[in-house]
Enzyme design. Structure first.
Site, PDB file in Angstrom:
ATOM      1  N   ILE A  54       2.086  -7.940  -5.121  1.00 42.25           N
ATOM      2  CA  ILE A  54       2.676  -7.525  -3.887  1.00 42.25           C
ATOM      3  C   ILE A  54       1.956  -7.933  -3.034  1.00 42.25           C
ATOM      4  O   ILE A  54       0.670  -8.247  -3.180  1.00 42.25           O
ATOM      5  CB  ILE A  54       2.890  -5.997  -4.218  1.00 42.25           C
ATOM      6  CG1 ILE A  54       1.567  -5.319  -4.383  1.00 42.25           C
ATOM      7  CG2 ILE A  54       3.964  -5.471  -4.892  1.00 42.25           C
ATOM      8  CD1 ILE A  54       1.848  -3.791  -4.484  1.00 42.25           C
ATOM      9  N   ASP A  55       2.378  -7.860  -1.823  1.00 47.03           N
ATOM     10  CA  ASP A  55       1.655  -8.721  -0.687  1.00 47.03           C
ATOM     11  C   ASP A  55       0.612  -7.681  -0.301  1.00 47.03           C
ATOM     12  O   ASP A  55       0.414  -6.514  -0.429  1.00 47.03           O
ATOM     13  CB  ASP A  55       2.618  -8.901   0.623  1.00 47.03           C
ATOM     14  CG  ASP A  55       3.835  -9.719   0.208  1.00 47.03           C
ATOM     15  OD1 ASP A  55       3.604 -10.605  -0.730  1.00 47.03           O
ATOM     16  OD2 ASP A  55       5.020  -9.633   1.091  1.00 47.03           O
ATOM     17  N   LYS A  56      -0.378  -8.478   0.448  1.00 49.56           N
ATOM     18  CA  LYS A  56      -1.603  -7.488   1.038  1.00 49.56           C
ATOM     19  C   LYS A  56      -1.393  -6.226   1.573  1.00 49.56           C
ATOM     20  O   LYS A  56      -1.802  -5.282   1.483  1.00 49.56           O
ATOM     21  CB  LYS A  56      -2.315  -8.674   1.812  1.00 49.56           C
ATOM     22  CG  LYS A  56      -3.525  -7.912   2.538  1.00 49.56           C
ATOM     23  CD  LYS A  56      -4.312  -8.787   3.605  1.00 49.56           C
ATOM     24  CE  LYS A  56      -5.320  -8.061   4.040  1.00 49.56           C
ATOM     25  NZ  LYS A  56      -5.910  -8.997   5.341  1.00 49.56           N
TER      26      LYS A  56
END
Length: 324
Positions: free
Chosen positions: A155-157
């Site tokens: 999952i994105d930062k």
């Protein structure tokens, strides 16, 4: 997370000089059939140049024979890829206060906070989830190499929420297979711009690199992969909406790209959203639920993680603007 088509078929015999990497097998699907260099891009989520490097080095085999970039691959073909090991960037264990939702000898489910990078990359080798996992776990699956041990999906930062990590190769193969076959399910909560005139919908639009900005993804028919997002409107506000999104595929930035595509970009998104938006430390997107079958026991499991305090506070503040 980009989908993979790893299979457990026996790897064909390989030349003696093709033994220094991580050999994987892939089954060609209908969407990947065609030129070998293009198929490899789709299967491994790599650039066309990297695909050609692997092929030119004789690291891609079809029935024991190295393929050419223009080799015509058909649906059902099984290729073996000897991927060179990633160069170590001295990824070191770091003690962290990880929010562990579940853990056993095969898997660990983490609730990742906003702002944490999942795995190291050049220029960013400290403070990642992998650094914390290396300190917490004695061993992790090595399928994805030293930079991404145990990582099955990302999952994105600046997206918070759940992801599952594999502690051994058996678990990794099982989880990757579940994601590829769409038997594992992921649910996200998001605040997006503009209320909806309907209660639910599906976005079925392929995603690939944005030709105008290679740092971004976009809905495009060129060099793209199928992408499907189902959404349900939980609440409409004066200028925003609170939605639940279910991923059928796992493309890079999928929800963020799809929501922008239909005119409802995720609030707080610095890459795909408008400048005038809700103030937050990242896009208001949260991986709220994860369902999977346990790799060893087959038990169906569901995990949930509450919204982060900032997300919950913004949602509460919007309640005064609910559209009945």
């Amino acid at each position: 997370m980009s989908e993979r088509n790893d299979v457990t078929a026996q790897v064909p015999d390989t030349p003696e000089d093709m033994t220094d990497g991580n050999i994987q097998t892939f089954t060609i699907g209908e969407d990947q059939a065609g030129r070998a260099d293009k198929a490899l891009c789709l299967l491994m989520d790599i650039s066309r140049a990297r695909s050609r490097e692997l092929i030119d080095d004789g690291r891609v085999l079809l029935q024991d024979t190295p393929v050419k970039p223009k080799t015509d691959l058909k649906a059902g073909d099984v290729i073996a890829v000897d991927r060179p090991p990633e160069q170590s960037l001295d990824v070191l264990p770091e003690d962290m206060d990880l929010d562990i939702i579940y853990e056993d000898s095969d898997i660990i489910v983490i609730n990742k906070p906003t702002g944490m990078v999942v795995h190291p990359a050049p220029g960013h080798v400290n403070g990642t989830l992998v650094n914390g996992l290396l300190a917490h776990c004695k061993d992790l699956s090595g399928i994805n190499g030293v930079m991404r041990p145990g990582i099955v999906h990302r999952i994105d930062k600046d997206t918070s929420g759940l992801l599952v990590v594999a502690k051994n190769d058996m678990a990794h193969q099982s989880l990757a297979d579940q994601l590829a076959k769409k038997t594992a399910h992921r649910e996200y909560r998001a605040i997006v711009h503009h209320p909806f005139p309907h209660t639910h919908g599906t976005v079925d639009a392929p995603i690939g690199r944005d030709e105008k900005d290679r740092q971004c993804m976009a809905v495009t028919a060129k060099n793209s992969k199928p992408a499907v997002t189902h959404f349900e409107v939980l609440e409409n506000f004066r200028n925003y909406a609170y939605v639940l999104c279910r991923l059928e595929t796992g493309r890079t930035h999928q929800i963020r790209v799809h929501m922008k595509y239909i005119g409802h970009p995720v609030a707080g998104d610095p890459k795909y959203g408008p400048r005038k938006t809700l103030e937050s430390h990242g896009q208001l997107l949260h991986a709220a639920a994860l369902e999977l079958d346990h790799p060893r026991t087959g038990e169906h499991m569901r995990f949930e993680a509450p919204l982060e305090p900032e997300f919950a506070k913004i949602l509460q503040d919007l309640e005064s603007e609910v559209i009945q």
